[in-house]
Design a protein around this motif. Structure first.
Motif, mmCIF file in Angstrom:
data_model
loop_
_atom_site.group_PDB
_atom_site.id
_atom_site.type_symbol
_atom_site.label_atom_id
_atom_site.label_comp_id
_atom_site.label_asym_id
_atom_site.label_seq_id
_atom_site.Cartn_x
_atom_site.Cartn_y
_atom_site.Cartn_z
ATOM 1 N N LEU A 184 -8.883 -3.511 11.957
ATOM 2 C CA LEU A 184 -8.012 -4.089 12.971
ATOM 3 C C LEU A 184 -6.618 -3.470 12.891
ATOM 4 O O LEU A 184 -6.120 -3.181 11.789
ATOM 5 C CB LEU A 184 -7.892 -5.606 12.769
ATOM 6 N N PRO A 185 -5.964 -3.269 14.023
ATOM 7 C CA PRO A 185 -4.595 -2.699 13.985
ATOM 8 C C PRO A 185 -3.585 -3.626 13.321
ATOM 9 O O PRO A 185 -2.516 -3.182 12.910
ATOM 10 C CB PRO A 185 -4.269 -2.497 15.471
ATOM 11 N N THR A 186 -3.953 -4.904 13.189
ATOM 12 C CA THR A 186 -3.049 -5.877 12.558
ATOM 13 C C THR A 186 -3.237 -5.968 11.046
ATOM 14 O O THR A 186 -2.574 -6.780 10.396
ATOM 15 C CB THR A 186 -3.272 -7.267 13.173
ATOM 16 N N PHE A 187 -4.138 -5.177 10.469
ATOM 17 C CA PHE A 187 -4.417 -5.264 9.027
ATOM 18 C C PHE A 187 -3.189 -4.807 8.243
ATOM 19 O O PHE A 187 -2.754 -3.658 8.342
ATOM 20 C CB PHE A 187 -5.628 -4.412 8.654
ATOM 21 N N ARG A 188 -2.624 -5.736 7.455
ATOM 22 C CA ARG A 188 -1.431 -5.442 6.650
ATOM 23 C C ARG A 188 -1.618 -6.025 5.251
ATOM 24 O O ARG A 188 -1.503 -7.230 5.051
ATOM 25 C CB ARG A 188 -0.176 -6.073 7.290
ATOM 26 N N PRO A 189 -1.889 -5.196 4.250
ATOM 27 C CA PRO A 189 -2.107 -5.716 2.891
ATOM 28 C C PRO A 189 -0.812 -6.102 2.192
ATOM 29 O O PRO A 189 0.249 -5.542 2.461
ATOM 30 C CB PRO A 189 -2.785 -4.543 2.175
ATOM 31 N N PHE A 238 -5.289 -10.527 5.249
ATOM 32 C CA PHE A 238 -4.579 -9.294 5.570
ATOM 33 C C PHE A 238 -4.811 -8.865 7.022
ATOM 34 O O PHE A 238 -4.048 -8.066 7.558
ATOM 35 C CB PHE A 238 -5.019 -8.158 4.639
ATOM 36 N N CYS A 239 -5.878 -9.389 7.646
ATOM 37 C CA CYS A 239 -6.203 -9.002 9.028
ATOM 38 C C CYS A 239 -5.137 -9.456 10.011
ATOM 39 O O CYS A 239 -5.006 -8.888 11.095
ATOM 40 C CB CYS A 239 -7.534 -9.623 9.471
ATOM 41 N N GLY A 240 -4.417 -10.514 9.662
ATOM 42 C CA GLY A 240 -3.457 -11.067 10.602
ATOM 43 C C GLY A 240 -4.120 -11.783 11.759
ATOM 44 O O GLY A 240 -3.527 -11.949 12.824
ATOM 45 N N ASN A 241 -5.366 -12.213 11.544
ATOM 46 C CA ASN A 241 -6.119 -12.899 12.597
ATOM 47 C C ASN A 241 -6.679 -14.195 12.023
ATOM 48 O O ASN A 241 -7.542 -14.168 11.141
ATOM 49 C CB ASN A 241 -7.250 -11.991 13.100
ATOM 50 N N ILE A 281 -10.390 -2.869 -3.537
ATOM 51 C CA ILE A 281 -8.957 -3.063 -3.778
ATOM 52 C C ILE A 281 -8.243 -1.715 -3.887
ATOM 53 O O ILE A 281 -7.158 -1.507 -3.321
ATOM 54 C CB ILE A 281 -8.743 -3.897 -5.059
ATOM 55 N N GLU A 282 -8.849 -0.779 -4.606
ATOM 56 C CA GLU A 282 -8.221 0.540 -4.788
ATOM 57 C C GLU A 282 -8.130 1.298 -3.476
ATOM 58 O O GLU A 282 -7.138 2.000 -3.214
ATOM 59 C CB GLU A 282 -9.008 1.333 -5.834
ATOM 60 N N ALA A 283 -9.158 1.148 -2.618
ATOM 61 C CA ALA A 283 -9.112 1.789 -1.306
ATOM 62 C C ALA A 283 -7.997 1.188 -0.443
ATOM 63 O O ALA A 283 -7.290 1.899 0.267
ATOM 64 C CB ALA A 283 -10.463 1.659 -0.606
ATOM 65 N N ILE A 284 -7.846 -0.133 -0.513
ATOM 66 C CA ILE A 284 -6.762 -0.791 0.249
ATOM 67 C C ILE A 284 -5.406 -0.301 -0.253
ATOM 68 O O ILE A 284 -4.525 0.046 0.540
ATOM 69 C CB ILE A 284 -6.848 -2.327 0.104
ATOM 70 N N ALA A 285 -5.228 -0.286 -1.578
ATOM 71 C CA ALA A 285 -3.953 0.123 -2.169
ATOM 72 C C ALA A 285 -3.602 1.567 -1.785
ATOM 73 O O ALA A 285 -2.427 1.904 -1.623
ATOM 74 C CB ALA A 285 -4.002 -0.027 -3.680
#
Length: 299
Positions: free
Chosen positions: A175-180, A223-226, A265-269
């Protein structure tokens, strides 16, 4: 059994733990009640109750006429969570569902029958039945009484749950709103590394293992913001608590999913959300493949 106000203190104590960890507070740091109250948005009285709970567990300490101070270093608290006692509503919810899964209660019951069987007051019963209905587990009969829905067929429901999650959770990363939240990611990574390196994972309570697992999936959804993603994952976690809880005795599988979570987690980071999505899909596929044998073994 905890009263609602006492239970709120436990939730608030966990929020304070997050503050200590996120702010990287060292031993001796003064925890000023008014500052914490302003930060969290409550009055000083519940803050004081929550600090007392942390003091009882040796996380903070009181100093006469001075207040509360951090006692343990923040980096030693990454695997600590204050267990929240269940309310009468939560206990009844779990008892009803478990009894139905075990065929200990009939498919359809009146409110009076439920109240007599479990010795619960009408207000708590009404709240619990409403929550069960919201979660898609029961429906009100046209006449009177309630009927459990097919959702509570444990094998069928578990497979359907994973199929739903396979559609939902990997998509959230794209999603474009994904913010970790990088601080939350690191805290979660440390919790998982603790379990992976644990010398005897069988001694860790099933409750702690489940909460770590559930918290990871809810974190990713947040993190999705949804809000709809978060609500859906939380709903699935409530079902999983009832349908999958016994699987946490499988030490090898626990450490496998911990490693899979760490890879996500490592991929997100690293900011590689497409890779995180692919790894989440693989993780859920592994869990779905393991689910039938776990059920056959009495899970």
């Amino acid at each position: 059994m905890a009263s609602p106000s006492r239970q709120s203190s436990f939730h608030l104590a966990n929020q304070l733990l997050d503050v200590i960890r996120d702010a990287r507070m060292e031993p001796g740091h003064h925890l000023r009640e008014q500052q914490l109250a302003d930060l969290i948005g409550v009055s000083r009285t519940p803050i004081r109750s929550a600090l007392e709970l942390l003091a009882e567990r040796g996380i903070v300490e009181t100093r006469k006429n001075r207040g509360y101070f951090v006692r343990k270093p923040f980096d030693s608290l990454h695997r600590i969570e204050i267990e929240v006692p269940s309310t009468a509503d939560e206990r009844l919810y779990q008892l009803l569902v478990r009894d139905r899964l075990d065929n200990a209660v009939p498919n359809s019951m009146t409110q009076s029958e439920i109240a007599r069987r479990y010795g619960i007051d009408r207000a708590a019963l009404t709240r619990t039945l409403s929550r069960l209905a919201e979660d898609g587990l029961i429906a009100r009969n046209k006449g009177h009484g309630w009927t459990f829905l097919p959702t509570l067929d444990s094998v069928v429901s578990l497979k359907a749950s994973y199929q739903f999650r396979l559609t939902l959770e990997p998509a959230g990363f794209l999603l474009p709103t994904f913010r970790p939240d990088l601080a939350a990611i690191e805290r979660m990574r440390l919790q998982h590394l603790y379990l992976i390196s644990h010398p005897d994972i069988a001694t860790v309570s099933g409750a702690q293992l489940f909460e770590t697992d559930a918290a990871f999936h809810e974190m990713c959804a947040e993190f999705c913001g949804n809000a709809f993603f978060v609500q859906a994952v939380q709903h699935q976690n409530r079902l999983r608590r009832l349908l999958e809880f016994g699987s946490y005795v499988n030490s090898r599988r626990v450490q496998d999913w911990c490693r899979e979570h760490v890879a996500i987690i490592e991929a997100i980071a690293a900011g590689d959300f497409a890779q995180a999505s692919a790894k989440m899909r693989m993780h859920l596929e592994h869990a779905l493949a393991a689910a039938p044998s776990a059920q056959e073994n009495g899970k």
